[in-house]
Design an enzyme around this catalytic site. Sequence first.
Site, PDB file in Angstrom:
ATOM      1  N   ASP A   1     -23.912 -15.335  26.659  1.00 40.24           N
ATOM      2  CA  ASP A   1     -24.670 -14.195  27.012  1.00 40.24           C
ATOM      3  C   ASP A   1     -25.801 -13.917  26.091  1.00 40.24           C
ATOM      4  O   ASP A   1     -25.950 -14.809  25.132  1.00 40.24           O
ATOM      5  CB  ASP A   1     -23.617 -12.809  26.579  1.00 40.24           C
ATOM      6  CG  ASP A   1     -24.253 -11.558  26.780  1.00 40.24           C
ATOM      7  OD1 ASP A   1     -24.972 -11.362  27.855  1.00 40.24           O
ATOM      8  OD2 ASP A   1     -24.287 -10.973  25.901  1.00 40.24           O
ATOM      9  N   SER A   2     -26.729 -12.895  25.994  1.00 41.94           N
ATOM     10  CA  SER A   2     -27.795 -12.884  25.180  1.00 41.94           C
ATOM     11  C   SER A   2     -27.324 -12.333  23.752  1.00 41.94           C
ATOM     12  O   SER A   2     -27.972 -12.218  22.636  1.00 41.94           O
ATOM     13  CB  SER A   2     -28.806 -11.563  25.836  1.00 41.94           C
ATOM     14  OG  SER A   2     -28.025 -10.492  25.996  1.00 41.94           O
TER      15      SER A   2
ATOM     16  N   GLY B   1     -32.641  -8.541  28.998  1.00 42.33           N
ATOM     17  CA  GLY B   1     -32.858  -7.487  30.309  1.00 42.33           C
ATOM     18  C   GLY B   1     -34.000  -6.748  30.536  1.00 42.33           C
ATOM     19  O   GLY B   1     -34.443  -6.173  31.505  1.00 42.33           O
TER      20      GLY B   1
ATOM     21  N   CYS C   1     -23.075 -12.449  31.353  1.00 38.58           N
ATOM     22  CA  CYS C   1     -24.558 -11.787  31.406  1.00 38.58           C
ATOM     23  C   CYS C   1     -24.863 -11.239  32.836  1.00 38.58           C
ATOM     24  O   CYS C   1     -25.129 -12.126  33.495  1.00 38.58           O
ATOM     25  CB  CYS C   1     -25.294 -12.477  30.645  1.00 38.58           C
ATOM     26  SG  CYS C   1     -26.976 -11.685  30.476  1.00 38.58           S
TER      27      CYS C   1
ATOM     28  N   GLU D   1     -25.903  -3.873  19.978  1.00 41.72           N
ATOM     29  CA  GLU D   1     -26.419  -5.077  19.117  1.00 41.72           C
ATOM     30  C   GLU D   1     -26.646  -4.616  17.745  1.00 41.72           C
ATOM     31  O   GLU D   1     -26.492  -5.286  16.723  1.00 41.72           O
ATOM     32  CB  GLU D   1     -27.545  -5.697  19.455  1.00 41.72           C
ATOM     33  CG  GLU D   1     -27.317  -6.476  20.867  1.00 41.72           C
ATOM     34  CD  GLU D   1     -26.509  -7.889  20.462  1.00 41.72           C
ATOM     35  OE1 GLU D   1     -26.529  -8.340  19.389  1.00 41.72           O
ATOM     36  OE2 GLU D   1     -25.815  -8.212  21.524  1.00 41.72           O
TER      37      GLU D   1
HETATM   38  N1  DGL Z   1     -25.247  -8.741  28.534  1.00 40.20           N
HETATM   39  C1  DGL Z   1     -26.310  -8.886  29.297  1.00 40.20           C
HETATM   40  C2  DGL Z   1     -26.095  -8.349  30.487  1.00 40.20           C
HETATM   41  O1  DGL Z   1     -25.076  -8.373  31.087  1.00 40.20           O
HETATM   42  C3  DGL Z   1     -27.073  -7.968  28.524  1.00 40.20           C
HETATM   43  C4  DGL Z   1     -28.839  -8.500  28.827  1.00 40.20           C
HETATM   44  C5  DGL Z   1     -29.726  -8.211  27.777  1.00 40.20           C
HETATM   45  O2  DGL Z   1     -29.764  -8.885  26.544  1.00 40.20           O
HETATM   46  O3  DGL Z   1     -30.603  -7.214  27.895  1.00 40.20           O
HETATM   47  O4  DGL Z   1     -27.135  -8.027  31.262  1.00 40.20           O
END
Ligand code: DGL
Length: 268
Positions: free
Chosen positions: A10-11, A43, A73, A151
Amino acid sequence: MDRRPIGVFDSGLGGLTAVKELEQVLPRESVVYFGDNGRVPYGSRSREIIRGYARQDMDFLMKKGVKAVLAACGTVSSVAADIGGTLPVPYFDVVSPTARAAAAATRTGRIGVIGTSVTVASGSYEKALRAADPSLAIFPRACPLFVPLVESGFISPEDPVVSLTVERYLAPLREQGVDTLILGCTHYPILRAAIGAVMGPGVVLIDSGREAALALAGRLAELDLLAPEDNPRQADYFVTDNPEGFREVAELFLGHSIESGLRRVTVE
Ligand code: DGL
């Protein structure tokens, strides 16, 4: 049977919603987690940039010798699924299983979808929901401040910064009378208590990380790729920045320590 770990990325912290579910349903499975928190949020970036990041994230996991990759993600799932499809191991993402769960859960056919700006603009969940049931009324809404909140460790429903932000984004969906809400970004279930408080007890919240993990578990069993009963579970976490900040929120959310297996890495 296959003892290799499952790769999850994920990010940042959001993919832990899938890891938490994997801990429950597949307690013998080892996991390699990659959180690209040095480049979060994904995102609100361009499609090309996100696809480039996604490719690097997947390459990182492949080099760790994983037997499957889960893009935990919503944003990557929405714009880079074709890249995942080229991997030499089974690839999973969040959109289809989440949409199927929401279509099965709704009683009134009115479903809200929240996600990042890119996810909502892509229409990915709407397409998957319409494929499941063309008669659904779908109400999408981007909530770009939710990822920075999580975050930064703002996750308590008692925190007015959290409750006010959630109220501001979700009041319109509540007024639309949805009975089911897709938490289409994997960070959002970390705000579940605050989201539930705003939407009310009558609205079913669908956790995209959880649904993806359940789909992965089922498919690995079908493919005979699960680890044997005697497998000692190992969990390794890799982040691209600020391991301390990651650990603090991760341990709070997972409910246990991840100290031994957390390292900072660079990807390119
Ligand atoms: N957890 C990511 C998602 O599901 C977050 C994306 C982001 O970093 O904006 O879209």
